[in-house]
Every structure is written in structure tokens, then in C-alpha cells.
Motif scaffolding. Structure first.
Motif, PDB file in Angstrom:
ATOM      1  N   CYS A  87      35.770  30.948  39.630  1.00 48.84           N
ATOM      2  CA  CYS A  87      36.440  32.241  39.529  1.00 48.84           C
ATOM      3  C   CYS A  87      35.410  33.355  39.653  1.00 48.84           C
ATOM      4  O   CYS A  87      34.213  33.113  39.617  1.00 48.84           O
ATOM      5  N   LEU A  88      35.903  34.566  39.787  1.00 46.51           N
ATOM      6  CA  LEU A  88      35.051  35.750  39.783  1.00 46.51           C
ATOM      7  C   LEU A  88      35.130  36.424  38.423  1.00 46.51           C
ATOM      8  O   LEU A  88      36.215  36.549  37.852  1.00 46.51           O
ATOM      9  N   VAL A  89      33.980  36.853  37.937  1.00 48.31           N
ATOM     10  CA  VAL A  89      33.924  37.625  36.694  1.00 48.31           C
ATOM     11  C   VAL A  89      33.245  38.944  37.040  1.00 48.31           C
ATOM     12  O   VAL A  89      32.109  38.966  37.519  1.00 48.31           O
ATOM     13  N   GLU A  90      33.963  40.034  36.827  1.00 49.04           N
ATOM     14  CA  GLU A  90      33.455  41.375  37.131  1.00 49.04           C
ATOM     15  C   GLU A  90      33.178  42.117  35.831  1.00 49.04           C
ATOM     16  O   GLU A  90      33.965  42.035  34.888  1.00 49.04           O
TER      17      GLU A  90
ATOM     18  N   SER B  43      37.963  40.538  34.435  1.00 49.89           N
ATOM     19  CA  SER B  43      37.252  41.819  34.460  1.00 49.89           C
ATOM     20  C   SER B  43      36.996  42.296  33.040  1.00 49.89           C
ATOM     21  O   SER B  43      37.933  42.454  32.246  1.00 49.89           O
TER      22      SER B  43
ATOM     23  N   THR C   5      29.136  41.281  39.634  1.00 45.67           N
ATOM     24  CA  THR C   5      30.137  40.218  39.740  1.00 45.67           C
ATOM     25  C   THR C   5      29.397  38.882  39.817  1.00 45.67           C
ATOM     26  O   THR C   5      28.401  38.757  40.530  1.00 45.67           O
TER      27      THR C   5
ATOM     28  N   GLU D 172      43.421  38.192  35.891  1.00 48.47           N
ATOM     29  CA  GLU D 172      44.254  38.253  37.095  1.00 48.47           C
ATOM     30  C   GLU D 172      44.411  36.840  37.634  1.00 48.47           C
ATOM     31  O   GLU D 172      43.456  36.255  38.146  1.00 48.47           O
ATOM     32  N   ASN D 173      45.619  36.290  37.517  1.00 44.51           N
ATOM     33  CA  ASN D 173      45.898  34.937  37.968  1.00 44.51           C
ATOM     34  C   ASN D 173      46.343  34.968  39.417  1.00 44.51           C
ATOM     35  O   ASN D 173      47.354  35.578  39.748  1.00 44.51           O
ATOM     36  N   ASP D 174      45.585  34.285  40.278  1.00 41.94           N
ATOM     37  CA  ASP D 174      45.937  34.234  41.696  1.00 41.94           C
ATOM     38  C   ASP D 174      46.794  33.018  42.032  1.00 41.94           C
ATOM     39  O   ASP D 174      47.072  32.753  43.187  1.00 41.94           O
TER      40      ASP D 174
ATOM     41  N   ILE E  25      29.980  34.371  39.795  1.00 38.10           N
ATOM     42  CA  ILE E  25      30.904  33.248  39.933  1.00 38.10           C
ATOM     43  C   ILE E  25      30.772  32.406  38.680  1.00 38.10           C
ATOM     44  O   ILE E  25      29.659  32.053  38.259  1.00 38.10           O
TER      45      ILE E  25
ATOM     46  N   ARG F 273      40.484  35.842  38.486  1.00 33.21           N
ATOM     47  CA  ARG F 273      39.515  36.928  38.378  1.00 33.21           C
ATOM     48  C   ARG F 273      39.602  37.472  36.950  1.00 33.21           C
ATOM     49  O   ARG F 273      40.680  37.711  36.422  1.00 33.21           O
TER      50      ARG F 273
ATOM     51  N   TRP G 196      36.313  28.348  34.922  1.00 32.29           N
ATOM     52  CA  TRP G 196      37.353  28.566  33.926  1.00 32.29           C
ATOM     53  C   TRP G 196      38.191  27.311  33.797  1.00 32.29           C
ATOM     54  O   TRP G 196      38.236  26.468  34.691  1.00 32.29           O
TER      55      TRP G 196
END
Length: 93
Positions: A28-31, A4, A37, A19-21, A39, A2, A42
Motif C-alpha cells: 500500500c501507499l502511506v502518505e 494518509s 510517501t 482509502e480502500n481501493d 510503500i 492508501r 497492510w
């Protein structure tokens, strides 16, 4: 993953939170700071991250063209965005 951005769009030299999950999938999500938001894709490139953000509209309706960003972590731990040469802009730190 994620990402941001504190503003309604990314810009050269802008701050970005990463933010590494722990997952290695390319989506990934980009906010953005205005609540939008998207998609994106990356890819890890050495210690940097290549982030491809598709065309989207800000909360106020402004269209933002697709861009590929190189995200660089500085020595102080802050991530900053740089335009890649394929995005047609100059790179800034």
C-alpha cells in the motif's frame, strides 16, 4: 489501499485517513503531511488494520524508525493509530 497521516509521522492516537481501493494485495501507499510517501504492508485483522511502515526520512531529513501500527475505526468513523506491542510502545486510542 492508501493511508494518509496529516503529520510528518504517525503517533499513538493520531488521525489517519484510510482509502480502500477494493484490492486485497498487501502492499500500500502511506502518505505523510510533509509530502513523503512510502510503500508499506497492510493486513486486515477483524475490523482493525495492521499497518507496517518501513524506516523512512521526513521531508526535513529526520529518520523515523519502522513501526507497526494498529488502525482502529472509532464509532464516529474516524480512524486512529495505535502502536502494536511489537513496536515497543504503549497503545493509545
Amino acid at each position: 489501499m492508501r493511508f494518509s497521516f496529516p503529520h510528518s509521522h504517525a503517533f499513538p492516537g493520531g488521525r489517519v485517513t484510510v482509502e480502500n481501493d477494493g484490492k486485497s494485495e498487501p502492499k500500500c501507499l502511506v502518505e505523510f503531511g510533509d509530502g513523503v510517501t512510502v510503500i508499506a504492508d497492510w493486513q486486515q485483522t477483524g475490523s482493525d488494520i495492521r499497518l507496517s511502515v518501513p524506516t523512512y526520512r521526513t521531508a526535513k531529513g529526520t529518520e523515523v524508525a519502522s513501526r507497526t501500527w494498529r488502525l482502529v475505526e472509532r464509532a464516529d468513523g474516524v480512524w486512529r493509530s495505535q502502536l502494536t506491542p511489537t513496536s515497543g510502545g504503549a497503545s493509545l486510542v
